[in-house]
Design an enzyme around this catalytic site. Structure first.
Site, PDB file in Angstrom:
ATOM      1  N   SER A   7      24.500 -35.414  21.376  1.00 27.51           N
ATOM      2  CA  SER A   7      25.436 -36.033  20.448  1.00 27.51           C
ATOM      3  C   SER A   7      24.891 -37.375  19.961  1.00 27.51           C
ATOM      4  O   SER A   7      23.841 -37.408  19.333  1.00 27.51           O
ATOM      5  CB  SER A   7      26.794 -36.159  21.145  1.00 27.51           C
ATOM      6  OG  SER A   7      27.827 -36.243  20.209  1.00 27.51           O
TER       7      SER A   7
ATOM      8  N   ASP B 196      30.109 -26.186  16.047  1.00 29.47           N
ATOM      9  CA  ASP B 196      30.297 -27.505  16.652  1.00 29.47           C
ATOM     10  C   ASP B 196      31.300 -28.314  15.833  1.00 29.47           C
ATOM     11  O   ASP B 196      31.096 -28.543  14.646  1.00 29.47           O
ATOM     12  CB  ASP B 196      28.951 -28.240  16.722  1.00 29.47           C
ATOM     13  CG  ASP B 196      28.977 -29.447  17.634  1.00 29.47           C
ATOM     14  OD1 ASP B 196      29.960 -30.210  17.587  1.00 29.47           O
ATOM     15  OD2 ASP B 196      28.009 -29.644  18.388  1.00 29.47           O
TER      16      ASP B 196
ATOM     17  N   HIS C 187      31.096 -28.130  21.355  1.00 34.25           N
ATOM     18  CA  HIS C 187      30.186 -29.227  21.073  1.00 34.25           C
ATOM     19  C   HIS C 187      28.947 -29.156  21.953  1.00 34.25           C
ATOM     20  O   HIS C 187      29.049 -29.145  23.176  1.00 34.25           O
ATOM     21  CB  HIS C 187      30.928 -30.547  21.306  1.00 34.25           C
ATOM     22  CG  HIS C 187      30.131 -31.772  20.984  1.00 34.25           C
ATOM     23  ND1 HIS C 187      29.344 -31.872  19.855  1.00 34.25           N
ATOM     24  CD2 HIS C 187      29.998 -32.951  21.641  1.00 34.25           C
ATOM     25  CE1 HIS C 187      28.770 -33.072  19.834  1.00 34.25           C
ATOM     26  NE2 HIS C 187      29.142 -33.730  20.905  1.00 34.25           N
TER      27      HIS C 187
END
Length: 562
Positions: A246, A503, A531
């Site tokens: 991320s 996602d 995610h």
């Protein structure tokens, strides 16, 4: 095997109205991953980030930092140390520094050892040392652990970094520090509503400036990537082997741009595209969450069965619409809370529940059913990512570590709720705001935000308008040197980008774009919801770990399925 995500484990349930709006802001800014919308195209390439000197370790004023040797000591089952880095890399000799906690799981086997594997769990604002102590090294494949010592750290300003960011006055709690300025609608339309949104954003920004003003210009990702290179040198590694999830993909990308020939292997999972501006990022991420909630509605009956709060997708959509309408009029009652759960809290609960569907869709279904009956308690817990039983166990474990290891907070994070300098034990919200506002330039003119509301509403409804209004806190924030730009990392070896097709937080289009921007970039697709991919799927895990161990390339078009 589930590796860490960017969901923040907020520690309290009773939340003031203004605090709830900041929770929603944290959600909206959580990684700033976004895809370009038709209403807001990328346009021409922006200014690129200036590259650091080819070998900054050779700069005389940086030698004392690059020449550090980490003094490891036992901290439970791990080894801990601290790393000193200059606060301002343009003035490294002025005496101001950050001292960063570092932890290592010494898993490599003699004769097989390749080096150190450095992890960043995302955020920005996630604490790498705590992540490691929570057992992430045990979840990585044995082949990787046999060849690498697994290392992580708290970035500058984060967690047990000294100094650390905070938006609270000394000794204040979040509740005491923030006064509600009134309910801000999800889509402020009138002058009064917009004035309220601006006032709320200014109050948050002012609080952060008062508490952390001198630090704010120095916590951006460009500087954090320079710290990562100092860590590489202190670990004794000629080149960096790295995995970032991320926001960790932003940190890795910045490192690759500044130190392309220092990279051995780099995995970027849940990509953030550096070429997108604030509006594209906010709208793209909002669209991702809206689409994920639609996926939940469509698949709930098949996935959850009788526990689903509606028999058809239409029934679930209608339930969510009822709750949105109701919470905009009046908050839902919440046990132990005078404020209850408002519409921003509902959006946060829905969005946060999209990160790991395999774990979160069942609790969301239960919470929606109870909310429809008038009780918002479970939704409020989801909006704060609260897991009371797990927190109690962690607190017990950490207390045991403190008794055994001493009380050096800079090396043993999590030992107390507040550090000696008054910074809360969990300062992830302040760190997230500071890094995102500094990294991504935002308009100073409020009209730019109001102009974005109609396209946001059309693209993603309440998720979109909330995403735009929560960006207001960055309007008057210090501006860094970074600008939207395509990756400039000439000389970097093949980088592996992992993209999950569904996602919600870092849209798949960002992964496609980032892989194309890297010289010889490789894209590994995971055809699933949720995610990130590494740590959630055996196929993804094998491709990633073959690359980390042997630099095995991933062929174009490679896709893993659940």
């Amino acid at each position: 095997m589930i590796l860490p995500l960017t969901v923040q484990p907020w520690e309290y349930l009773v939340i003031s109205a203004a605090a709830r709006r900041r929770r929603a802001l944290v959600l909206a800014l959580a990684v700033l991953g976004a895809t370009s919308l038709a209403a807001c195209t990328a346009g021409p390439e922006r200014e690129r980030v200036s590259a650091a000197p080819a070998d900054p370790a050779g700069r005389p004023e940086l030698r004392r930092f690059y020449g550090q040797k980490l003094a490891w000591r036992a901290c439970g089952d791990f080894q801990c140390a601290t790393l000193t880095v200059p606060m301002d890399y343009s003035r490294p000799g002025d005496g101001r520094t950050f001292v960063l906690p570092v932890a290592k799981a010494a898993t490599a086997i003699a004769g097989k050892r390749v080096g150190s594997l450095v992890l960043n769990p995302g955020g920005p604002g996630e604490r790498g040392v705590r992540m490691l102590k929570e057992g992430v090294a045990d979840q990585i494949g044995r082949g990787v652990r046999e060849r690498f010592d697994v290392v992580s750290f708290d970035p500058r300003g984060v967690g047990e970094s000294k100094p650390a960011l905070t938006c609270l006055p000394p000794g204040a709690t979040d509740e005491e520090a923030t006064e509600a300025t009134g309910v801000v609608p999800l889509h402020p339309r009138t002058g009064a509503e917009r004035a309220g949104a601006l006032a709320d954003a200014r109050a948050t920004a002012d609080a952060c400036r008062k508490a952390s003003g001198p630090l704010l210009p120095h916590v951006g990702t460009v500087d954090a990537a320079r710290d990562l290179d100092v860590l590489r040198a202190a670990l004794g590694e000629r080149s960096l082997t790295y995995v970032g999830w991320s926001y960790g993909t932003s940190l890795g990308t910045s490192y690759a741009e500044q130190f392309p020939r220092r990279v051995r292997a780099m995995v970027l999972d849940g990509a953030v595209d550096p070429s997108l501006d604030w509006r594209q990022r906010a709208l793209g991420q909002a669209t991702g969450f809206r689409n994920a909630v639609e996926d939940y509605a469509a698949a709930c009956a098949e996935t959850i069965g009788d526990g689903c709060p509606g028999a058809t997708p239409e029934e679930i959509r209608a339930l969510i619409d009822r709750l949105l309408e109701r919470t905009q009029r009046e908050p839902l009652p919440v046990d132990g809370s005078e404020a209850g759960l408002d519409a921003a809290g509902l959006i946060a609960a829905l969005s946060l529940s999209m990160y790991t569907p395999e774990q979160q869709w069942q609790p969301l279904s239960d919470a929606l059913r109870e909310a429809d009956a008038g009780d918002g308690t479970k939704l409020a817990a989801l909006a704060t990512a609260e897991e009371p039983e797990e927190e109690s166990e962690e607190e017990s474990d950490e207390s045991g570590e403190e008794d055994a290891e001493g009380s050096d907070a800079s090396q043993d994070p999590g030992d107390s709720e507040e550090s000696e300098d008054g910074v809360p034990e969990d300062n992830s919200e302040a760190a997230l705001l500071a890094v995102n506002c500094l990294d991504v330039p935002h308009p100073r003119d409020e009209r730019a935000y109001w102009d974005a509301l109609a396209p946001a509403d059309k693209a993603a409804g309440a998720y979109g308008t909330t995403g735009v209004t929560t960006e207001l806190v960055c309007k008057d924030w210090p501006t860094g040197s970074n600008r939207p730009h395509r990756v400039n990392a000439t000389g970097v070896p093949p980088v592996l980008v992992v993209g999950t097709t569904g996602d919600p937080s870092t849209p798949y289009a960002d992964a496609e774009s980032l892989a194309r921007q890297f010289p010889a970039g490789m894209l590994l697709s995971f055809d699933a919801t949720g995610h990130t991919g590494y740590g959630r799927n055996a196929c993804v895990d094998k491709k990633v770990e073959d690359y980390l161990i042997a630099l095995t390339k991933v062929r174009p078009g490679t896709t893993c399925t659940p």
